[in-house]
Enzyme design. Structure first.
Site, short mmCIF file in Angstrom:
data_model
loop_
_atom_site.label_atom_id
_atom_site.label_comp_id
_atom_site.label_asym_id
_atom_site.label_seq_id
_atom_site.Cartn_x
_atom_site.Cartn_y
_atom_site.Cartn_z
N ARG A 150 5.00 -29.84 -74.05
CA ARG A 150 5.45 -30.84 -75.04
C ARG A 150 5.79 -30.19 -76.37
NH1 ARG A 150 0.42 -34.68 -75.14
NH2 ARG A 150 -0.60 -32.67 -74.88
N LYS A 157 -9.24 -34.21 -66.02
CA LYS A 157 -10.50 -34.87 -65.68
C LYS A 157 -10.78 -35.99 -66.68
CE LYS A 157 -12.46 -30.57 -63.86
NZ LYS A 157 -11.32 -29.67 -64.16
N GLY A 205 -14.21 -27.76 -60.49
CA GLY A 205 -15.34 -26.88 -60.20
C GLY A 205 -15.75 -26.14 -61.45
N LYS A 237 -19.23 -35.03 -65.73
CA LYS A 237 -19.93 -33.82 -66.20
C LYS A 237 -19.56 -33.49 -67.64
CE LYS A 237 -16.24 -30.86 -65.87
NZ LYS A 237 -15.78 -29.78 -66.77
N ASP A 286 -20.18 -27.49 -61.37
CA ASP A 286 -19.41 -27.67 -62.60
C ASP A 286 -20.28 -28.21 -63.72
OD1 ASP A 286 -17.18 -27.52 -64.16
OD2 ASP A 286 -16.14 -29.21 -63.26
N ARG A 332 -15.62 -26.78 -74.18
CA ARG A 332 -15.30 -27.57 -75.38
C ARG A 332 -16.28 -28.72 -75.55
NH1 ARG A 332 -10.11 -26.91 -73.14
NH2 ARG A 332 -10.14 -29.03 -72.33
N GLU A 378 -12.67 -33.85 -73.64
CA GLU A 378 -12.55 -34.93 -72.66
C GLU A 378 -13.82 -35.76 -72.53
OE1 GLU A 378 -10.07 -36.21 -71.43
OE2 GLU A 378 -8.54 -34.80 -70.78
#
Length: 309
Positions: free
Chosen positions: A4, A77, A107, A162, A215, A226, A252
């Site tokens: 982008r 995710k 994973g 997660k 994970d 992050r 996320e």
């Protein structure tokens, strides 16, 4: 690769991505472009790697360029804020591609370790086992080993939840809490993940594997994550705005916490850790309230089922 950002595309074309992978030289086989048709014409596989909340708006302009027969692999995710849908469902609707042509990869896959060729395993999941196996074969190399699953829902649920748990673990570490707290949050987070996944039709075994526990451990244990790092900064006393400003890329877990809790409430699934994270992100609660909320809950038997004692 399609991007982008003109600036990011130019940087990748020059052989690096200093924002996300400083100090790493990219393979000369990697090229980038802002031309949508260039990345959709005559291709064997399309890979979607976007923040969950912008997938629909970003993919929609690609709809007429993507062949309905071209398989799509999701590396994203989360749950969409408004629809509460998982990523492969968003992709299916936005790109007008049937779900049986879409797979997800998830994973313990911290990107910097992969690009530095540390031995890594992952899971490729699709409702169509042949598709999952084909994609797994395509990305298998001496340092990256994919396993195959037909539990697409379970693998996606694990990848979404997660990240939320990792924010809680990071906050606990930032507050100075130790290994007992970390292990408690990871283990009880796994129980939340399992309950939620089963309510959506996932197989419970998925959550003890690489996409689930694997994970979860990686994301809750590494400063390369992050989500963990964001939670850690909040736990140390930073405001949400300050913690976001220091995050490279989208957190996320913070974006997913709200829709995850709303979907869990619709399904009647108890997710106290996720709810605590959402209350900090979306309702102004303090991180100190998380410990009081979790430790003050009624006693119950260990395990993912709810059995009060």
């Amino acid at each position: 690769m399609w991007g982008r950002s003109v600036e990011t595309v130019a940087q990748i074309q020059s052989g690096s991505n200093q924002r996300y992978l400083p100090g790493i030289r990219l393979s000369p086989q990697i090229t980038a472009t802002t031309d949508r048709s260039a990345v959709t014409t005559g291709v064997d596989l399309i890979v979607v790697v976007l923040p969950t909340q912008v997938i629909r708006e970003t993919l929609t302009p690609f709809r007429d360029l993507i062949s309905p027969e071209t398989p799509i692999l999701s590396l994203s995710k989360g749950l969409e804020r408004d629809s509460l849908k998982l990523v492969t469902n968003i992709i299916s609707e936005a790109a007008s591609v049937e779900l049986y042509r879409i797979a997800a990869l998830s994973g313990p896959n911290l990107s910097r370790e992969i690009i530095e060729k540390h031995p890594t395993a992952t899971v490729v999941a699709a409702n169509n086992e042949d598709l999952a196996a084909e994609i797994a074969q395509a990305c298998h190399n001496p340092y990256f080993r994919p396993y195959v699953s037909t539990d697409l829902t379970g693998v996606e649920v694990a990848g979404a939840t997660k990240n939320v748990i990792a924010v809680a673990v990071g906050a606990a570490e930032g507050m100075g809490w130790g290994s007992n707290t970390r292990t408690t949050l990871i283990t009880r987070g796994l129980a939340e993940m399992t309950r939620f996944g089963i309510a959506l039709g996932a197989h419970p075994d998925t959550f003890s594997g690489l996409a689930g526990m694997g994970d979860l451990i990686a994301t809750c244990s590494s400063k390369l994550s992050r989500n963990f790092s964001f939670g850690y900064r909040v736990g140390q006393g930073m405001s949400l705005d300050e913690a976001y400003a220091l995050s490279v890329g989208v957190v996320e877990g913070a974006a997913t916490a709200g829709p995850l809790v709303r979907q869990a409430e619709k399904l009647g699934v108890d997710m106290p850790i996720s709810k605590a994270v959402s209350s900090v992100i979306n309702e102004g609660a303090s991180v100190e309230d998380i410990g009081k909320l979790l430790l003050g809950r009624p006693r119950k038997r260990d395990g993912w089922r709810i059995r009060l004692v």
